[in-house]
Design an enzyme around this catalytic site. Structure first.
Site, PDB file in Angstrom:
ATOM      1  N   ASP A  88      11.373   4.824   2.895  1.00  0.00           N
ATOM      2  CA  ASP A  88      10.301   4.564   2.243  1.00  0.00           C
ATOM      3  C   ASP A  88      10.452   3.289   1.335  1.00  0.00           C
ATOM      4  OD1 ASP A  88       7.773   4.877   0.189  1.00  0.00           O
ATOM      5  OD2 ASP A  88       9.356   5.083  -1.196  1.00  0.00           O
ATOM      6  N   ASP A  90       8.401   1.255  -1.677  1.00  0.00           N
ATOM      7  CA  ASP A  90       8.551   1.110  -3.145  1.00  0.00           C
ATOM      8  C   ASP A  90       9.280   2.281  -3.953  1.00  0.00           C
ATOM      9  OD1 ASP A  90       6.394  -1.180  -3.409  1.00  0.00           O
ATOM     10  OD2 ASP A  90       5.182   0.307  -2.307  1.00  0.00           O
TER      11      ASP A  90
HETATM   12  P1  TMP Z   1       5.376   3.519  -0.966  1.00  0.00           P
HETATM   13  O1  TMP Z   1       5.017   4.500  -0.053  1.00  0.00           O
HETATM   14  O2  TMP Z   1       6.249   2.515  -0.382  1.00  0.00           O
HETATM   15  O3  TMP Z   1       6.409   3.978  -2.024  1.00  0.00           O
HETATM   16  O4  TMP Z   1       4.210   2.789  -1.781  1.00  0.00           O
HETATM   17  C1  TMP Z   1       3.389   3.729  -2.311  1.00  0.00           C
HETATM   18  C2  TMP Z   1       3.302   3.259  -4.008  1.00  0.00           C
HETATM   19  O5  TMP Z   1       2.345   2.351  -4.383  1.00  0.00           O
HETATM   20  C3  TMP Z   1       3.120   4.557  -4.582  1.00  0.00           C
HETATM   21  O6  TMP Z   1       4.075   4.808  -5.483  1.00  0.00           O
HETATM   22  C4  TMP Z   1       1.896   4.085  -5.587  1.00  0.00           C
HETATM   23  C5  TMP Z   1       1.722   2.650  -5.435  1.00  0.00           C
HETATM   24  N1  TMP Z   1       0.518   2.150  -5.756  1.00  0.00           N
HETATM   25  C6  TMP Z   1       0.346   0.972  -6.707  1.00  0.00           C
HETATM   26  O7  TMP Z   1       1.439   0.893  -7.436  1.00  0.00           O
HETATM   27  N2  TMP Z   1      -1.073   0.380  -6.953  1.00  0.00           N
HETATM   28  C7  TMP Z   1      -2.038   0.718  -5.908  1.00  0.00           C
HETATM   29  O8  TMP Z   1      -3.083   0.066  -6.090  1.00  0.00           O
HETATM   30  C8  TMP Z   1      -1.715   1.808  -4.917  1.00  0.00           C
HETATM   31  C9  TMP Z   1      -2.703   2.236  -4.032  1.00  0.00           C
HETATM   32  C10 TMP Z   1      -0.494   2.389  -4.960  1.00  0.00           C
HETATM   33 MG    MG Z   2       7.864   4.969  -2.872  1.00  0.00          MG
END
Ligand code: TMP
Ligand code: MG
Length: 351
Positions: A88, A90
């Site tokens: 993953d 974030d």
């Molecule tokens: P990931 O799959 O790389 O962890 O990314 C998803 C992350 O993005 C999740 O933890 C929520 C975040 N997110 C935001 O910070 N702002 C947004 O507008 C959206 C839709 C998701």
């Molecule tokens: Mg994540």
């Protein structure tokens, strides 16, 4: 250069790196829930690494050390050619907190240059983000909520006229950085020809821009499967490719959908060959910060999977479920050094 071309770049300045670890080590796991002790031959250049590894081990929680040892031995004996890493982005590859501030996500760092739309997206974040990590909402309900969040947010990005130039500026201004040891991890895996699939519910175009701006380098073994934007000739966002990937649908469907669809579109996210290769690598090291991230390997008929979870928030409430779900859980925004060490056991440098 097209937004997705970073994977092919080879002429970017290379960072000065600590060399990959020499994995002559013997392991003596002594405790089920805290650090495990080890001895290894370290050169003086490895001392910094050793200190960081020891620190990250203090943050490691292991539910079933025997099972972990068994899987480690099985993956090691099958060899690097059978291994793939699915990570993953974030909160997993990136730090949760940076100098006391929350690290931003690929979605969160975006400034559209349109205050009204930035505020609308922030309002959605304020509402949905606590729900994303709530340990009490049933999974079906949470999945619907996440779909809603992603769809509304992507709609606002299009409606608000996001441009690729705004993406570049947003990344330059962002509070985002990779966990320590990430570069060394990717370097080591690159040396061993182990593919890394970054499977993110974030935004591919932004993730790639973060690699370009924050690391100034590329890795030939790394591919990004994530929500990918389509821009018009003026660099203005007009749509997204394929089905939306959100935090709770990173499953077989998302993986199946991602490679062939992007390949047809001539997208660097994947090709049929890459896809076949990924299917043939039946040992998996999975890195995530969300229980939904375990779904990233659902489409693979894997023989062995070691899952590593980074638990960044709500630790007390979530530790039990994370311990059940992941083989190793890292707490307190740990570095990647523990994973570097694990990989050096899975693919020893002398093999
Ligand atoms: P990931 O799959 O790389 O962890 O990314 C998803 C992350 O993005 C999740 O933890 C929520 C975040 N997110 C935001 O910070 N702002 C947004 O507008 C959206 C839709 C998701
Ligand atoms: Mg994540």
């Amino acid at each position: 250069m097209r937004p997705g071309d970073f994977l092919a770049l080879t002429n970017l300045p290379i960072l000065h790196l600590i060399p990959p670890l020499n994995a002559s080590l013997s392991r003596n796991i002594s405790d089920t829930s805290t650090a495990y002790t080890f001895s290894r031959v370290f050169s003086s250049r490895d001392r910094k690494t050793l200190a960081s590894t020891a620190m990250s081990r203090e943050n490691a929680v292991i539910r079933d050390r025997e099972s972990l040892e068994r899987k480690t031995a099985a993956i090691r004996s099958a060899g690097a050619s059978k291994l793939q890493v699915i990570a993953d982005f974030d909160g997993t590859l990136t730090k949760y907190s940076i100098n006391g501030r929350r690290g931003q996500t690929s979605h969160g760092l975006l400034q559209q240059g349109n205050t009204e739309y930035d505020e609308k997206r922030q309002a959605l974040y304020d509402y949905y983000h606590p729900l994303e990590y709530s340990p009490t909402i049933p999974i079906e309900e949470k999945t619907k909520l996440m779909e809603e969040w992603w769809e509304k947010t992507h709609g606002l990005l299009i409606e608000g006229g996001l441009t690729f130039d705004a993406i570049k500026k947003s990344v330059a201004d962002a509070t985002i950085s990779f966990r320590d040891g990430l570069v060394e991890l990717f370097e080591y895996l690159e040396e061993k020809d182990v593919p890394v699939l970054i499977f993110s519910a974030g935004l591919a175009d932004i993730i790639e821009e973060v690699f370009r701006q924050k690391l100034h380098r590329s890795f030939k073994n790394v591919k990004v499967v994530s929500n990918r934007m389509v821009f018009d000739n003026n660099g203005r966002l007009i749509s997204f490719k394929g089905k939306t990937i959100h935090v709770l649908n990173k499953n077989e469907h998302a993986l199946d959908m991602a490679a062939p669809v992007h390949d047809k579109l001539g997208d660097p996210n994947g090709s049929v060959d890459d896809y076949t290769m990924v299917k043939n690598r039946t040992n998996v090291l999975l890195l995530g910060d969300h229980i939904g991230d375990l779904g990233m390997s659902d489409g693979l008929n894997y023989d062995n999977r070691i899952s590593v979870g980074f638990l960044n928030d709500n630790i007390e409430k979530s530790i039990e479920s994370y311990k059940e779900a992941f083989d190793v859980v890292y707490l307190n925004d740990a570095s990647m050094w523990g994973v570097v060490d694990l990989v050096s056991q899975l693919c020893p440098s002398n093999q």
